[in-house]
Design a protein around this motif. Structure first.
Motif, short mmCIF file in Angstrom:
data_model
loop_
_atom_site.label_atom_id
_atom_site.label_comp_id
_atom_site.label_asym_id
_atom_site.label_seq_id
_atom_site.Cartn_x
_atom_site.Cartn_y
_atom_site.Cartn_z
N ARG A 309 0.84 -1.22 0.00
CA ARG A 309 0.00 0.00 0.00
C ARG A 309 0.86 1.25 0.00
O ARG A 309 0.59 2.22 -0.73
CB ARG A 309 -0.93 -0.01 1.22
N GLN A 310 1.90 1.24 0.84
CA GLN A 310 2.80 2.39 0.88
C GLN A 310 3.53 2.55 -0.46
O GLN A 310 3.80 3.67 -0.90
CB GLN A 310 3.81 2.21 2.02
N ALA A 311 3.86 1.43 -1.09
CA ALA A 311 4.54 1.49 -2.39
C ALA A 311 3.67 2.20 -3.42
O ALA A 311 4.17 2.99 -4.23
CB ALA A 311 4.88 0.07 -2.86
N ILE A 312 2.37 1.90 -3.40
CA ILE A 312 1.44 2.59 -4.30
C ILE A 312 1.48 4.09 -4.04
O ILE A 312 1.58 4.91 -4.98
CB ILE A 312 0.00 2.06 -4.09
N GLN A 313 1.41 4.49 -2.78
CA GLN A 313 1.41 5.92 -2.44
C GLN A 313 2.71 6.60 -2.84
O GLN A 313 2.72 7.72 -3.35
CB GLN A 313 1.17 6.09 -0.94
N LEU A 314 3.84 5.91 -2.62
CA LEU A 314 5.13 6.51 -2.93
C LEU A 314 5.37 6.63 -4.44
O LEU A 314 6.22 7.39 -4.87
CB LEU A 314 6.25 5.69 -2.29
N HIS A 315 4.59 5.89 -5.22
CA HIS A 315 4.65 6.04 -6.68
C HIS A 315 3.80 7.22 -7.16
O HIS A 315 3.82 7.54 -8.36
CB HIS A 315 4.18 4.76 -7.37
N GLY A 316 3.06 7.82 -6.25
CA GLY A 316 2.23 8.95 -6.65
C GLY A 316 1.01 8.51 -7.43
O GLY A 316 0.59 7.35 -7.39
N GLY A 317 0.44 9.43 -8.20
CA GLY A 317 -0.80 9.17 -8.92
C GLY A 317 -0.71 7.98 -9.86
O GLY A 317 -1.67 7.22 -10.00
N ILE A 318 0.45 7.80 -10.50
CA ILE A 318 0.59 6.71 -11.46
C ILE A 318 0.46 5.35 -10.79
O ILE A 318 0.04 4.36 -11.41
CB ILE A 318 1.94 6.81 -12.21
#
Length: 359
Positions: A309-318
């Motif tokens: 989940r954090q990985a998704i957030q750290l990738h930003g909108g994409i």
């Protein structure tokens, strides 16, 4: 004596490293994510040719005794392979297949075991009866739920309570009353209504309990691979994505978040590896084994969900788009986190087994 033990430990570590290296041809880290995408929501949910390669490598029977046709290796080796499969997001049912292999070996069912170990068939164990999780199955005919990739199974192993014992039946998949449901990662869960079959083991209680513990730990290792590769991809993104003419990974707030995730990853790895070592140690008390497995599975389930989940957030909108590969890791973690018991169940079991161990 000490030097001999050190030599044995070094030899085993080298063996595990070589096993990890052998996974590169089938389940490379960084992976062929085009293959993963192509298999999503396509029956049976995995590649039969790759499954046969998994069998040819000896992975399905890695923990099966040599006299039964397996490799006779330990859980440390199996967890190493499961981790590599998780890092590659490989959908092939290694852990469910190994569970069935352990039961067929205990039953002495040579012909179906040989086909399974060779990757020529997939046998799914229909152990989970609604509404319980990790509870002994009950009446014959009661629906068995959450069978991983059941649409690709050639046969089912069905535990049935009979006369105070837990008998094990082998039911062919042909004509089975089976309903499939899509999962987040693009695979399928099955619900099976058993319809008899051949009884292959009169009392499977002990064998099933042991095999389920090994499957839970193997799933924890698979989750470890998922979170490890998701974290690696995220670090790569933080180093390359530029904002204000500098990599966003140089921002202190993001560095702190990455450091927290690395700690969770390290704790999960230590938990999985220590549990595997305990299971490989002869004479380890049952309560200690079960507690170690539950600790590893609970931690891996929660850490995998946190890190992806954090990985998704750290990738930003994409990161929130389906086209972004990082999303594949979150979807896989969502499915695998609950297989062979969710974190809440294993926390309860850990507390109970730890008390029993202290008593």
């Amino acid at each position: 004596m000490s030097e001999a033990l050190d030599a044995m430990a070094a030899e085993r570590a080298e063996s595990i490293r070589m096993i990890r290296d052998s996974a590169a041809g089938i389940a490379p880290r960084g992976g062929d994510r085009k293959r993963i995408r192509a298999l999503r929501f396509q029956a049976p949910g995995f590649d039969r040719a790759v499954w046969q390669q998994v069998g040819e490598q000896g992975w399905i029977g890695l923990h099966v005794a040599e006299e039964r046709g397996g490799a006779g290796l330990g859980m440390s080796e199996f967890c190493a392979i499961a981790e590599e499969m998780g890092a590659a997001l490989a959908p092939e049912p290694l852990v469910p297949g190994a569970l069935s292999a352990a039961l067929l070996a205990a039953a002495g069912a040579e012909a179906p075991l040989a086909k399974l170990l060779a990757g020529e068939s997939y046998v799914a164990t229909a152990w989970q009866e609604a509404p319980g999780v990790l509870e002994a199955p009950g009446n014959e005919g009661a629906p068995r739920r959450f069978l991983p990739l059941a649409g690709g199974a050639d046969a089912f192993l069905v535990p049935v309570r009979e006369g105070g014992k837990l008998a094990l039946y082998l039911q062919p998949a042909g004509g089975a009353d089976l309903a499939l449901e899509k999962t987040q990662d693009g695979g399928f869960f099955g619900t099976l209504r058993p319809q008899g079959g051949e009884r292959v083991l009169e009392d499977a209680e002990v064998a099933l309990a042991s095999a389920l513990d090994e499957a839970a730990l193997g799933t924890a290792a698979y989750l470890l691979g998922i979170m490890d590769q998701a974290f690696t991809l995220t670090l790569d993104y933080l180093r390359t994505r530029q904002q204000f003419n500098r990599p966003i990974g140089s921002f202190q707030a993001l560095q702190h978040r990455a450091a927290d995730l690395k700690i969770q990853l390290a704790l999960s790895r230590a938990s999985v590896e220590s549990a595997a070592a305990l299971l490989d140690t002869p004479g380890t008390p049952q309560a200690m084994r079960r507690a170690a497995v539950s600790r590893a599975k609970a931690r891996a389930s929660e850490a995998a969900m946190l890190i992806t989940r954090q990985a998704i957030q750290l990738h930003g909108g994409i990161g929130y788009t389906d086209e972004a590969d990082i999303g594949l890791y979150l979807r896989k973690a969502m499915v695998m986190a609950n297989q062979f018991g969710p974190a809440a169940l294993h926390r309860r079991r850990f507390a109970a087994e730890a008390r029993e161990e202290e008593a």
